[in-house]
Design a protein around this motif. Structure first.
Motif, PDB file in Angstrom:
ATOM      1  N   LEU A 178       0.854  -1.040  -0.102  1.00 15.04           N
ATOM      2  CA  LEU A 178       0.072   0.182   0.038  1.00 15.04           C
ATOM      3  C   LEU A 178       0.979   1.087  -0.086  1.00 15.04           C
ATOM      4  N   ALA A 179       0.380   2.166  -0.382  1.00 15.58           N
ATOM      5  CA  ALA A 179       1.392   3.561  -0.409  1.00 15.58           C
ATOM      6  C   ALA A 179       0.240   4.681  -0.144  1.00 15.58           C
ATOM      7  N   TYR A 180       0.709   5.585   0.787  1.00 11.96           N
ATOM      8  CA  TYR A 180       0.201   6.739   1.132  1.00 11.96           C
ATOM      9  C   TYR A 180       1.020   7.881   0.594  1.00 11.96           C
ATOM     10  N   ASP A 187      -7.448   5.003  -3.389  1.00 12.01           N
ATOM     11  CA  ASP A 187      -8.396   4.194  -4.202  1.00 12.01           C
ATOM     12  C   ASP A 187      -7.864   3.997  -5.556  1.00 12.01           C
ATOM     13  N   ASN A 188      -6.532   4.419  -5.990  1.00 13.80           N
ATOM     14  CA  ASN A 188      -6.150   4.164  -7.101  1.00 13.80           C
ATOM     15  C   ASN A 188      -5.140   3.012  -6.915  1.00 13.80           C
ATOM     16  N   GLY A 193       0.728  -2.648  -9.361  1.00 17.23           N
ATOM     17  CA  GLY A 193      -0.299  -3.500  -8.399  1.00 17.23           C
ATOM     18  C   GLY A 193      -0.192  -2.790  -6.916  1.00 17.23           C
ATOM     19  N   VAL A 194       0.385  -1.508  -6.628  1.00 13.85           N
ATOM     20  CA  VAL A 194       0.518  -0.722  -5.467  1.00 13.85           C
ATOM     21  C   VAL A 194      -0.894  -0.126  -5.286  1.00 13.85           C
ATOM     22  N   ASP A 195      -1.509  -0.249  -4.029  1.00 12.54           N
ATOM     23  CA  ASP A 195      -2.915   0.261  -3.808  1.00 12.54           C
ATOM     24  C   ASP A 195      -2.567   1.710  -3.212  1.00 12.54           C
ATOM     25  N   PHE A 196      -3.121   2.721  -3.644  1.00 10.88           N
ATOM     26  CA  PHE A 196      -2.922   4.084  -2.833  1.00 10.88           C
ATOM     27  C   PHE A 196      -4.102   4.231  -1.815  1.00 10.88           C
ATOM     28  N   GLY A 202      -4.093   3.061   5.813  1.00 17.45           N
ATOM     29  CA  GLY A 202      -2.847   1.986   5.659  1.00 17.45           C
ATOM     30  C   GLY A 202      -2.267   1.917   6.913  1.00 17.45           C
ATOM     31  N   LEU A 203      -2.254   2.717   7.889  1.00 17.19           N
ATOM     32  CA  LEU A 203      -1.705   2.682   9.048  1.00 17.19           C
ATOM     33  C   LEU A 203      -2.732   1.305   9.848  1.00 17.19           C
ATOM     34  N   GLN A 204      -3.779   1.464   9.636  1.00 16.25           N
ATOM     35  CA  GLN A 204      -4.628   0.364  10.302  1.00 16.25           C
ATOM     36  C   GLN A 204      -4.682  -1.130   9.946  1.00 16.25           C
ATOM     37  N   ILE A 205      -3.980  -1.374   8.462  1.00 18.85           N
ATOM     38  CA  ILE A 205      -3.987  -2.687   8.271  1.00 18.85           C
ATOM     39  C   ILE A 205      -2.413  -3.042   7.999  1.00 18.85           C
TER      40      ILE A 205
END
Length: 325
Positions: A178-180, A187-188, A193-196, A202-205
């Motif tokens: 995941l990326a922030y 939601d992109n 294959g990186v989910d934004f 992100g921190l929660q999972i």
């Protein structure tokens, strides 16, 4: 100013020699003058630094407004590294002095460090080895069974050149990434294959959180008490960016209270720690390394070469791609 005899002022305490820098400079300007200073350069500034044609400085060297305002002939400031938070960029811009860092020179090395941190957290071989001397062997030597790497989730904070390269390497190992990044809408999903996601989501999972953003006003203490409260109890924080992005006291409290599992830090708020002591070094579940994640034979050679080339380009009136202002 004699164009054939520019004064290159190198401010540094890291390197043991400057053969590569000297060779590049003298190839371009055979009669150039090169002078050297430590980080405590106040006397040198008055003696010769005010008339430097170009400054080449380590990222640890403070170049505040007081210094930059006294530069009379400077055509550029070239930094050995990616960070530029110790340079008064506003004052440099006022004086029309371009400032460069060296972008993307150590992405492979940072990625290796992050992957090593993840692997070490799953299987700390040195700790397993020590358990033999406690009479443990096999299953009893492991206090808690780890999950496989390909069952882990990595959140990358800051999806620039380095963050995206870390993502690529992690995906190759089967890690969900995941990326922030505030510049990219949540939601992109990108082509690899990186989910934004939002920072909160992100921190929660995430099982691992790796920081790769710049230190600016908006990111100072980006990760503090609120963020640690969102993280999973098994989460490991990895920071190879800048120490002040994390509130260190909040991190210590989060690890001590077992809100998160631990942290692996290659950067801390105050580097180097005075007297080799600091609270962040004393918590057993926080591993601190001495800002070495970017180091390799190849990365240092590229860093020295590009910083020096940037300096020469700025002296010649060119604006390098690495310019930050």
């Amino acid at each position: 100013m004699n164009k054939n005899r520019p004064l290159f002022w190198i401010i540094d305490e890291e390197w043991s020699d400057y053969k590569l820098e000297e060779q590049i400079i003298y190839d371009e300007f055979p009669t150039a003058e090169i002078k050297y200073s430590s980080y405590n350069y106040v006397n040198d500034l008055k003696s010769f630094g005010e008339n430097a044609s170009v400054i080449i400085a380590q990222v640890y060297a403070d170049l505040p407004k007081k210094t930059i305002s006294n530069l009379n002939k400077c055509r550029g400031i070239a930094l050995f590294g990616g960070g530029y938070d110790r340079v008064d960029i506003v004052e440099a811009s006022k004086k029309e002095i371009p400032v460069t860092n060296v972008k993307n020179y150590c992405k492979e090395d940072i990625a290796e460090y992050v992957i090593n941190a993840i692997l070490f957290s799953a299987k700390p071989l040195n700790e397993f080895s020590k358990s033999i001397f406690s009479g443990k062997w096999g299953f009893p030597s492991i206090s808690e069974l780890p999950h496989r790497i390909n069952k882990q989730i990595l959140l990358i904070i800051g999806y620039g050149r380095i963050g995206s390269y870390v993502a690529e390497k992690a995906l190759n190992m089967g890690i969900k990434v995941l990326a922030y990044d505030p510049k990219i809408e949540p939601d992109n999903r990108n082509s690899i294959g990186v989910d934004f996601v939002s920072l909160k989501e992100g921190l929660q999972i995430a099982d691992f959180v790796s920081i790769h953003c710049n230190l600016v006003k908006e990111t100072e203490h980006l990760i503090s008490k609120t963020e640690f409260c969102l993280m999973k109890k098994n989460c490991i924080l990895i920071n190879t960016a800048r120490g002040k992005i994390v509130n260190e006291q909040n991190l210590i409290e989060a690890v001590k209270s077992k809100k998160i599992r631990g942290a692996i830090l290659d950067v801390i708020a105050n580097e180097p720690p005075l007297g080799q002591t600091a609270p962040i070094l004393e918590e057993k579940n926080i591993i601190v390394t001495p800002h070495i994640s970017y180091l390799s034979v190849e990365s240092i050679a590229e860093l020295k070469r590009r910083a020096t080339k940037n300096a020469i380009d700025m002296y010649n009136g060119k604006i390098p791609d690495d310019v930050v202002n």
